[in-house]
Design a protein around this motif. Structure first.
Motif, short mmCIF file in Angstrom:
data_model
loop_
_atom_site.label_atom_id
_atom_site.label_comp_id
_atom_site.label_asym_id
_atom_site.label_seq_id
_atom_site.Cartn_x
_atom_site.Cartn_y
_atom_site.Cartn_z
N GLU A 334 17.27 3.02 76.20
CA GLU A 334 17.07 2.10 75.32
C GLU A 334 15.95 1.04 75.34
O GLU A 334 15.54 0.51 74.32
CB GLU A 334 18.42 1.33 74.83
N LYS A 410 18.09 5.56 67.75
CA LYS A 410 19.54 5.54 67.18
C LYS A 410 19.51 5.74 65.64
O LYS A 410 20.57 6.32 65.25
CB LYS A 410 20.00 4.06 67.33
N ARG A 415 22.12 9.33 70.66
CA ARG A 415 23.18 8.68 71.50
C ARG A 415 22.71 8.79 72.99
O ARG A 415 22.21 10.02 73.30
CB ARG A 415 24.61 8.95 71.09
#
Length: 452
Positions: A334, A410, A415
């Motif tokens: 992320e 996202k 995911r």
């Protein structure tokens, strides 16, 4: 043994110590020579593990005073110092001690050669006698046209050489891999096949062969070419420093290789790999490691995309590319890349280290851009394929290829899922809730609130 250190004002000093044999390199790393008191490459061995078994190392030393007009060293004012030799005004390479000589990369601020006064900016490698620090010879490489985007002023040569017997290998500021005769021209011979040295007299370097990476591979370095080479038998392993342009957004040579293996005897290309490709974040300045891990010879490179790559360290290749054994993403999926150190996605500037059959790698930012959110990983090199801790999958559960700016989208329904092939043994980020971790030379301390 003579341990050498660089001083911030452009000197290399020798601290006299008595040592025992070097510890065997962990991870079954073979050595081309018996263990000795030499430190003949960055990290001491292809494992890059800076550990020595030494005795009687001085607990303190003082370089002493220098005459402010002449620069002459006042030896009587020093403590535990064997000798001092002048370097350039800036030096980034670690001194290398091999046989009767000490080698250190720097710039031309010392002006040892009359044909290149100290005000001429160059990349230099200097050779000194190990016994008394007397200057022997200098490799001189002129700056690239293109300014700081390609060859930052006054940085000199920024890496460390590797030495075996009477041969030395180093990457210059011009992204040339050069093989040198450690004796220079003192042996009265011009070792070849390279014969284009402009001078062949006392104080000059004797180039045996030269491989010009930008010319041969099309690579374009960012700010500086920097990689301390290592070897796997007769394979010389190095990175190309391929990177972004001055905008920090475009890659001038996205298809150029990032990692290569040369025949260290001839300088001929054996294989090349460009896995980081268009995902290079900034530059590529890390140095490779090599070890025989689980019975398999592995060449381990840190990519400018934040991934660690392991290739089969043999001459085996397919259409000029080595066999990929495994790769590992050192950044959280992320995390996001933002220029000037503003994001959470990192480069890998440090060298991978092999110890105890495991691989260790630390991440961070260009020091000029701040520290970044660092990560330290311990990796099992026996796994194969994508061995990252997590994977990014799309709505259908299919793996998503790596991206440059951010791996996880996202908004597109992607995911994170655990990677069943993960090689992550542990991961350290420098903090754990209310626990503060502080490391010393020999211990790691965990400090809780109240000092308990």
């Amino acid at each position: 043994m003579t341990s050498t250190f660089r001083l911030p004002w452009g000197m290399v000093i020798a601290v006299a110590v008595v040592t025992g044999p070097r510890l065997p390199a962990a991870g079954q790393v073979p050595r081309s020579e018996p263990p000795s008191a030499d430190c003949a490459q960055w990290g001491g061995s292809p494992a890059r593990n800076n550990v020595v078994d030494a005795k009687n190392i001085p607990a303190e030393w003082n370089a002493g005073e220098f005459d402010h007009k002449t620069g002459v060293w006042k030896s009587a004012s020093a403590k535990n110092i064997k000798w001092v030799a002048r370097l350039g005004s800036q030096s980034y390479g670690t001194p290398i001690v091999a046989g009767p000589r000490v080698f250190c990369a720097t710039n031309n601020g010392a002006g040892y050669l009359a044909r290149y006064p100290a005000d001429v900016d160059l990349g230099c490698l200097l050779a000194f006698t190990r016994s008394d620090g007397r200057f022997l010879w200098q490799l001189s490489r002129e700056k690239l046209q293109g300014g700081r985007t390609l060859d930052w002023p006054l940085q000199g040569i920024c890496c460390s050489p590797m030495v075996e017997g009477d041969r030395l290998w180093i990457v210059t500021n011009r992204a040339e891999v050069v093989c040198l005769d450690t004796q220079g021209f003192a042996d009265g011979e011009n070792d070849g096949p390279y014969r284009d040295e402009p001078r062949t007299g006392t104080g000059e370097a004797d180039i045996v062969w030269l491989y010009d990476m930008p010319k041969e591979l099309g690579s374009v370095q960012h700010n500086m070419a920097c990689c301390s080479v290592t070897a796997a038998g007769d394979l010389l392993l190095t990175g190309t420093s391929n990177g972004v342009d001055d905008s920090h957004e475009e890659l001038p040579a996205p298809d150029a290789p990032s990692f290569i293996a040369l025949d260290k005897r001839t300088g001929k290309l054996v294989w090349a790999d460009g896995s980081p490709g268009r995902n290079i974040l900034h530059g590529q300045w890390a140095s490779p490691a090599y070890g025989v891990l689980g019975g398999v010879p592995q060449a381990i490179f840190a990519g400018g995309d934040g991934w660690l790559y392991s290739f089969l360290a043999t001459r085996e290749n397919e259409a000029g590319r080595p066999k990929l054994l495994w790769k590992f993403d050192t950044n959280p999926k992320e995390s996001k890349w933002d220029d000037m150190g503003r994001g959470g996605r990192n480069n890998i500037i440090a060298s991978p280290v092999i110890a105890g059959g495991r691989v260790y790698i630390a991440t961070g930012q260009d020091p000029e851009y701040g520290e970044g959110q660092g990560h330290l990983w311990c990796i099992d090199p026996a796994k194969r394929g994508d061995t990252s801790a997590e994977l990014v999958v799309d709505k259908q559960g299919r793996p998503v290829p790596p991206r440059r700016i951010q791996n996880l989208d996202k908004a597109a329904g992607e995911r994170l899922v655990p990677n069943p092939a993960s090689a992550a043994l542990w991961h350290y980020t420098g903090h754990d809730g209310d626990v503060l971790y502080i490391s010393t030379r020999s211990h790691l301390f965990a400090i809780t609130p109240g000092g308990k």
